[in-house]
Design a protein around this motif. Structure first.
Motif, short mmCIF file in Angstrom:
data_model
loop_
_atom_site.label_atom_id
_atom_site.label_comp_id
_atom_site.label_asym_id
_atom_site.label_seq_id
_atom_site.Cartn_x
_atom_site.Cartn_y
_atom_site.Cartn_z
N VAL A 113 0.74 -1.12 0.05
CA VAL A 113 0.14 0.08 -0.17
C VAL A 113 0.97 1.15 0.12
CG1 VAL A 113 -1.67 1.34 1.16
CG2 VAL A 113 -1.97 -1.30 1.11
N ASP A 114 1.85 1.16 0.96
CA ASP A 114 2.80 2.40 0.80
C ASP A 114 3.42 2.75 -0.41
OD1 ASP A 114 2.88 3.42 3.26
OD2 ASP A 114 4.06 1.99 4.25
N GLU A 115 3.72 1.59 -1.22
CA GLU A 115 4.24 1.81 -2.61
C GLU A 115 3.24 1.87 -3.63
OE1 GLU A 115 6.38 -1.91 -2.91
OE2 GLU A 115 7.41 -1.62 -0.98
N GLY A 116 2.01 2.15 -3.04
CA GLY A 116 1.01 2.57 -4.27
C GLY A 116 0.48 1.39 -5.16
N ARG A 117 0.86 0.19 -4.86
CA ARG A 117 0.66 -0.95 -5.46
C ARG A 117 -0.90 -1.38 -5.18
NH1 ARG A 117 6.16 -3.84 -5.51
NH2 ARG A 117 5.43 -5.19 -6.87
N LEU A 118 -1.56 -1.15 -4.26
CA LEU A 118 -3.09 -1.39 -3.85
C LEU A 118 -3.57 -0.34 -2.97
CD1 LEU A 118 -3.69 -4.50 -1.64
CD2 LEU A 118 -1.39 -3.20 -1.72
N LYS A 119 -4.93 -0.36 -2.54
CA LYS A 119 -5.34 0.52 -1.61
C LYS A 119 -6.11 -0.43 -0.63
CE LYS A 119 -5.72 4.86 -4.00
NZ LYS A 119 -5.57 4.41 -5.26
N LEU A 120 -6.24 -0.05 0.60
CA LEU A 120 -6.84 -1.06 1.71
C LEU A 120 -8.37 -0.85 1.11
CD1 LEU A 120 -4.94 0.11 4.89
CD2 LEU A 120 -5.20 -2.12 3.77
N VAL A 124 -11.28 -6.79 -3.33
CA VAL A 124 -10.38 -7.76 -3.64
C VAL A 124 -10.58 -8.29 -5.16
CG1 VAL A 124 -9.82 -10.34 -3.03
CG2 VAL A 124 -10.18 -8.67 -1.26
N GLU A 125 -11.82 -8.07 -5.53
CA GLU A 125 -12.20 -8.44 -7.06
C GLU A 125 -11.04 -7.67 -7.88
OE1 GLU A 125 -14.46 -10.66 -8.23
OE2 GLU A 125 -14.23 -9.86 -10.23
N ARG A 126 -10.84 -6.45 -7.64
CA ARG A 126 -9.88 -5.79 -8.53
C ARG A 126 -8.73 -6.42 -8.85
NH1 ARG A 126 -9.78 0.43 -6.90
NH2 ARG A 126 -11.77 0.04 -7.50
N HIS A 127 -8.17 -7.06 -7.86
CA HIS A 127 -6.72 -7.82 -8.08
C HIS A 127 -7.04 -9.19 -8.20
CE1 HIS A 127 -5.20 -3.78 -6.88
NE2 HIS A 127 -6.06 -3.97 -5.76
N LEU A 128 -7.85 -9.87 -7.82
CA LEU A 128 -8.01 -11.18 -7.85
C LEU A 128 -9.46 -11.63 -8.46
CD1 LEU A 128 -6.71 -12.52 -4.43
CD2 LEU A 128 -5.48 -12.79 -6.61
N ILE A 137 -16.22 -7.20 -1.12
CA ILE A 137 -15.19 -7.46 0.09
C ILE A 137 -13.62 -6.79 -0.23
CG2 ILE A 137 -13.67 -9.08 1.10
CD1 ILE A 137 -15.96 -11.26 0.46
N THR A 138 -13.41 -5.82 0.75
CA THR A 138 -11.93 -5.12 0.39
C THR A 138 -10.90 -5.58 1.11
OG1 THR A 138 -12.41 -3.90 2.41
CG2 THR A 138 -13.56 -3.17 0.40
N VAL A 139 -9.75 -5.23 0.80
CA VAL A 139 -8.51 -5.63 1.36
C VAL A 139 -8.60 -5.26 2.85
CG1 VAL A 139 -6.01 -5.29 1.45
CG2 VAL A 139 -7.29 -5.22 -0.61
N ARG A 140 -8.96 -4.13 3.42
CA ARG A 140 -9.41 -3.82 4.78
C ARG A 140 -10.01 -4.94 5.42
NH1 ARG A 140 -8.47 1.14 6.99
NH2 ARG A 140 -8.80 2.16 5.08
N MET A 206 -2.49 -14.65 -1.19
CA MET A 206 -2.91 -14.54 -2.69
C MET A 206 -2.50 -13.26 -3.22
SD MET A 206 -6.33 -16.95 -3.31
CE MET A 206 -6.02 -17.36 -4.97
N LEU A 207 -3.03 -12.29 -2.33
CA LEU A 207 -2.80 -10.81 -2.84
C LEU A 207 -1.45 -10.55 -2.93
CD1 LEU A 207 -5.64 -8.99 -1.18
CD2 LEU A 207 -5.34 -8.98 -3.64
N VAL A 208 -0.54 -10.91 -1.98
CA VAL A 208 0.93 -10.35 -2.06
C VAL A 208 1.51 -11.21 -3.17
CG1 VAL A 208 3.20 -11.05 -0.83
CG2 VAL A 208 1.00 -10.47 0.34
N GLU A 209 1.09 -12.41 -3.51
CA GLU A 209 1.92 -13.11 -4.63
C GLU A 209 1.28 -12.66 -6.07
OE1 GLU A 209 3.09 -17.37 -2.37
OE2 GLU A 209 1.74 -17.46 -4.07
N GLU A 210 -0.13 -12.22 -6.08
CA GLU A 210 -0.43 -11.74 -7.29
C GLU A 210 0.33 -10.34 -7.72
OE1 GLU A 210 -2.55 -12.74 -9.59
OE2 GLU A 210 -2.47 -10.97 -10.71
#
Ligand code: HEL
Length: 413
Positions: A113-120, A124-128, A137-140, A206-210
């Motif tokens: 998140v700090d690196e701007g690669r996702l937002k809290l 989750v659907e946006r990335h997976l 359902i969100t990352v938060r 899964m999010l980390v790996e994606e």
């Protein structure tokens, strides 16, 4: 991100069930930050030893604790690391930390998140895409256990030893674990309630790996283990062995009087990014001190991590982080872990200046779990702490746990 940040460039039983689902948010009425360390007293190592001895009497083959306090170290250990050889348990022994892993996973995601690669608040659907049935359902929600995703481990470990033996050597994909969860309806509308679920931190892995294109093992190593010099901390999945000197883990069967089961060797594939890290008391103290000291994430992300949903009277959950409010008014931050054969408590003060990690090398023994909570009282509240280790019963009688984890009387009592 502060200049001291290690990422330089970017930087149990029925009594518990009522605590499992807590409407969210419930963040009002909190003590101001400065008030949360006001009652801090000198650690009471005699009290800690008493707690460890009580855990031994209650069925733990061994128990140990380490306090790191502004450069000073205090250690206590009782009992054995290995029932076969009789070798005494000691501070250097590595062990499985269970859900303490969740903080490691959360830190990796917060760095992203700090690196701007996702937002809290990204779905989750946006990335997976297509993974989860509800695109609200969100990352938060994942990191705060408010997704409503069913905990697949409820089914896996309904029967303790058969459940464990069925997965001991298994290697699951993340998707297989998520699929098990999705065989059940959601437990809540996303965001509505806190309900502890390992599924959340499998999806987080899964999010980390994606997002990174790397394994969680590589991300833990490059972002946390390496920069902090955690030389005794590993993620070996799907390997089954704890490298080097370690405490063996002994699982308590459900049947009264049945012998302990040596559960040291296992893939921990049922947990992975929700629970498969191996570490030591020293490394966990270093980790939580660095985290609360602001050396792993930006101040803004740490503030997100410590937005609490209250869980019962004396606990709260942030993002992959627990808060426990002790009897002397001090709050401490960290996580607990229960993986077959090992119970861990790893907590630090609000500024990271004093940390305690305690380990008992048994599990599925709710009395030991509750007794070990007394190490926090002695480490942070000193002689004013509630735990004196005599009966092990003087601290609160519940734990915020998943429903499959026994927290009543131990088998055989
Ligand atoms: S449970 C917890 C703890 N977390 C959760 C996660 C972890 N561990 C598990 O989900 C393991 C559950 C099975 C453990 C097993 C035993 O005690 O070894 N129990 C049974 O099989 C009971 N039938 C919420 C306690 C945490 O503190 O966050 O770690």
């Amino acid at each position: 991100m502060g200049s001291g940040t290690v990422r330089g460039g970017a930087v149990i039983g029925a009594v518990v069930l009522s605590l499992l689902a807590v409407p969210a948010p419930a963040m009002g009425g909190e003590a101001p930050a400065a008030a949360r360390t006001a009652g801090l007293r000198a650690p009471d190592l005699t009290g800690v030893r008493g707690v460890l001895r009580a855990a031994g009497r209650q069925g733990a083959p061994g128990a140990m604790a380490r306090i790191d306090d502004r450069g000073g170290v205090r250690r206590a250990a009782v009992g054995v690391a290995d029932r076969g050889t009789g070798r005494a348990l000691a501070d250097e022994d590595r062990f499985r930390v269970g859900s303490v892993t969740k903080t490691f996973t959360a830190v990796v995601l917060l760095q992203l998140v700090d690196e701007g690669r996702l937002k809290l608040d990204d779905p989750v659907e946006r990335h997976l895409p297509g993974l989860l049935p509800d695109d609200r359902i969100t990352v938060r929600h994942l990191l705060s256990h408010r997704s409503g995703l069913y905990d697949y481990t409820n089914d896996m470990f309904e029967k303790t030893v058969p459940g464990f033996e069925a997965v001991r050597d298994e290697v699951f994909t993340y998707r297989q674990l998520v699929d098990r969860a999705l065989q059940h309806p959601s437990t809540d509308v996303p965001g509505a309630a806190y309900r502890y679920s390992n599924t959340n931190f499998v999806v987080a892995g899964m999010l980390v790996e994606e997002l990174t294109g790397n394994s969680v093992a590589a991300e833990y190593r490059d972002r946390i283990f390496g920069p902090l010099g955690l030389h005794d901390t590993f993620y070996v999945h799907p390997g089954t062995r704890i490298p080097g000197r370690h405490a063996r883990g002994y699982l308590t069967p459900d049947e009264a009087g049945a012998p302990l089961v040596d559960s040291t060797r296992q893939t921990v594939s049922w947990a992975q990014s929700a629970g498969a890290v191996i570490s030591t008391t020293r490394d966990l103290n270093t980790f939580y001190s660095a985290l609360l000291g602001g050396r792993l994430t930006s101040a803004a992300r740490l503030a997100e991590m410590t937005k609490w949903v209250k869980v019962g009277d004396s606990q709260a959950y942030g993002l992959g982080l627990r808060r426990r409010d002790l009897s002397c008014g001090v709050s401490v931050y960290g996580h607990t872990g229960a993986v077959q054969g090992y119970y861990t408590y790893a907590f630090t003060t609000e500024d990271g200046s004093r940390s305690l990690t305690a380990l008992a090398n048994t599990s599925n023994n709710g009395t030991v779990l509750n007794t070990m909570l007394g190490t926090l009282e002695s480490a942070f509240c000193g002689t004013k702490g509630k735990a004196r280790g005599g009966s092990g019963g003087s601290v609160e009688r519940y734990e915020d746990v998943a429903p499959q984890v026994a927290v009543g009387e131990p088998a055989g009592s």
